[in-house]
Scaffold this active site. Structure first.
Site, short mmCIF file in Angstrom:
data_model
loop_
_atom_site.label_atom_id
_atom_site.label_comp_id
_atom_site.label_asym_id
_atom_site.label_seq_id
_atom_site.Cartn_x
_atom_site.Cartn_y
_atom_site.Cartn_z
CB SER A 1 48.13 -15.70 34.27
OG SER A 1 47.72 -16.91 34.87
CE1 TYR A 34 52.02 -18.51 31.37
CE2 TYR A 34 50.95 -18.41 33.52
CZ TYR A 34 50.88 -18.31 32.14
OH TYR A 34 49.69 -18.01 31.53
N1 NAD Z 1 44.40 -20.51 28.31
C1 NAD Z 1 44.42 -20.17 29.60
O1 NAD Z 1 43.79 -20.81 30.46
C2 NAD Z 1 45.19 -18.95 30.06
C3 NAD Z 1 45.08 -18.57 31.39
C4 NAD Z 1 45.78 -17.45 31.84
C5 NAD Z 1 46.57 -16.71 30.96
N2 NAD Z 1 46.67 -17.11 29.66
C6 NAD Z 1 47.52 -16.30 28.77
O2 NAD Z 1 46.81 -15.96 27.59
C7 NAD Z 1 47.69 -15.93 26.48
C8 NAD Z 1 47.20 -16.89 25.40
O3 NAD Z 1 47.10 -18.18 25.95
P1 NAD Z 1 46.61 -19.44 25.10
O4 NAD Z 1 46.15 -20.45 26.09
O5 NAD Z 1 45.73 -19.02 24.00
O6 NAD Z 1 48.02 -19.95 24.52
P2 NAD Z 1 48.36 -20.75 23.18
O7 NAD Z 1 49.61 -21.53 23.47
O8 NAD Z 1 47.16 -21.49 22.67
O9 NAD Z 1 48.69 -19.59 22.14
C9 NAD Z 1 49.81 -18.77 22.31
C10 NAD Z 1 50.25 -18.23 20.95
O10 NAD Z 1 51.44 -17.45 21.17
C11 NAD Z 1 52.35 -17.75 20.12
N3 NAD Z 1 53.74 -17.46 20.54
C12 NAD Z 1 54.51 -18.14 21.42
N4 NAD Z 1 55.75 -17.62 21.47
C13 NAD Z 1 55.74 -16.56 20.60
C14 NAD Z 1 56.74 -15.62 20.20
N5 NAD Z 1 58.00 -15.67 20.68
N6 NAD Z 1 56.40 -14.69 19.29
C15 NAD Z 1 55.14 -14.64 18.78
N7 NAD Z 1 54.17 -15.51 19.11
C16 NAD Z 1 54.47 -16.46 20.01
C17 NAD Z 1 52.14 -19.23 19.85
O11 NAD Z 1 52.63 -19.61 18.56
C18 NAD Z 1 50.62 -19.34 19.96
O12 NAD Z 1 49.98 -19.12 18.73
C19 NAD Z 1 49.08 -16.27 27.03
O13 NAD Z 1 49.78 -15.09 27.35
C20 NAD Z 1 48.76 -17.04 28.30
O14 NAD Z 1 49.80 -16.98 29.25
C21 NAD Z 1 46.01 -18.21 29.18
#
Ligand code: NAD
Length: 248
Positions: free
Chosen positions: A141, A154
């Site tokens: 991130s 985080y």
């Molecule tokens: N959306 C953003 O702006 C953004 C920005 C930077 C980084 N990220 C990273 O990208 C990734 C996805 O983000 P997102 O926004 O799609 O998140 P999200 O919350 O929409 O999806 C995350 C998924 O991970 C699953 N999950 C959580 N804990 C788990 C576990 N213990 N075992 C298996 N699955 C598990 C959840 O059920 C969910 O389906 C994450 O690592 C997040 O930190 C997202």
């Protein structure tokens, strides 16, 4: 581009992971979707299969070693190889450092960071058997590099992923396994249409990111033609981490 490749995506039931899994399926890959949310995971994977794509769903808690081992062996049992791993599962729970219970801190480390090591290790045991090795991409991130208040746990996990990426790239390079990470900025996984103009215009790119921006970055990093690229962090953030801000 990804025909005859098996791609594992963790956290594939929604958000970025759901889109990444669907885009690989559309490119001809066999996709193994893993998520802790069984109900959502089953729904999403069933739709892909109904649409004619190759996919399975394996309910997995990436914090649990036995479940991760089961994920990898199930993938190989169905599709014979593991070629690509996308470590995407993650949680974000902002809290004041004065109040954050250590159990919560540990849980975020285990979910976001320890899981990346565990999944990478177990996938690599199969990737190293492939004539052309494999590719691992983890979601870090921009919060690995800059912060808002109350995001210590985080940020620590995402900084850890950047370091783990170059360490694993070094260890797994001899087995032809490339290891990279992506640092997404603001990727809107909800209602993109409800964003305000100011949300978009604060980016150099003039728009907020979408999950498909991250899917394309995964394609670049896992394309076997790009085998000179390993150990890197690819920032995909519309320029936000390069923006200089002085308050008036
Ligand atoms: N959306 C953003 O702006 C953004 C920005 C930077 C980084 N990220 C990273 O990208 C990734 C996805 O983000 P997102 O926004 O799609 O998140 P999200 O919350 O929409 O999806 C995350 C998924 O991970 C699953 N999950 C959580 N804990 C788990 C576990 N213990 N075992 C298996 N699955 C598990 C959840 O059920 C969910 O389906 C994450 O690592 C997040 O930190 C997202």
């Amino acid at each position: 581009m990804f025909e005859n490749k098996t791609v594992i995506v963790t956290g594939a039931a929604q958000g970025i992971g759901k889109e990444v899994a669907a885009q690989y399926a559309k490119m001809g890959a066999s996709v193994v979707m893993a998520d802790i949310n069984e109900e959502l995971g089953e729904t999403v994977y069933s739709q892909l299969v109904r649409d004619g794509y190759k996919a399975i769903f394996v309910p997995t808690d990436v914090r649990k070693e036995q479940e991760v081992i089961h994920l990898m062996t199930t993938a190989v049992a169905h599709f014979k190889t593991i070629d690509i791993l996308i470590n995407n599962a993650g949680i974000f729970k902002p809290a004041s450092p004065y109040d954050l219970p250590m159990e919560t801190f540990d849980d975020i480390i285990n979910t976001n960071l320890r899981s990346v090591f565990l999944c990478s290790r177990e996938a690599a045991k199969f990737m190293r058997l492939n004539p052309k090795g494999g590719a691992i991409v983890s979601m870090a991130s921009t919060r690995a590099f800059m912060s808002e208040p109350n995001t210590e746990s985080y940020a620590a996990t995402k900084g850890g992923i950047v370091a783990l990426t170059h360490a694993l790239a070094s260890s797994l390079g001899p087995d032809s396994i490339r290891v990279n990470c992506i640092s997404p900025g603001w990727i809107e996984t909800g209602d993109y249409g409800s964003l305000k103009e100011a949300d978009h215009l604060q980016h150099f790119s003039g728009r907020v990111g979408k999950p498909e921006d991250i899917a394309r970055a995964c394609f670049y990093l896992t394309d076997e033609k790009n085998d000179f690229v390993t150990g890197i962090n690819l920032t995909v953030d519309g320029g936000m981490t390069k923006k200089m801000i002085y308050e008036e």
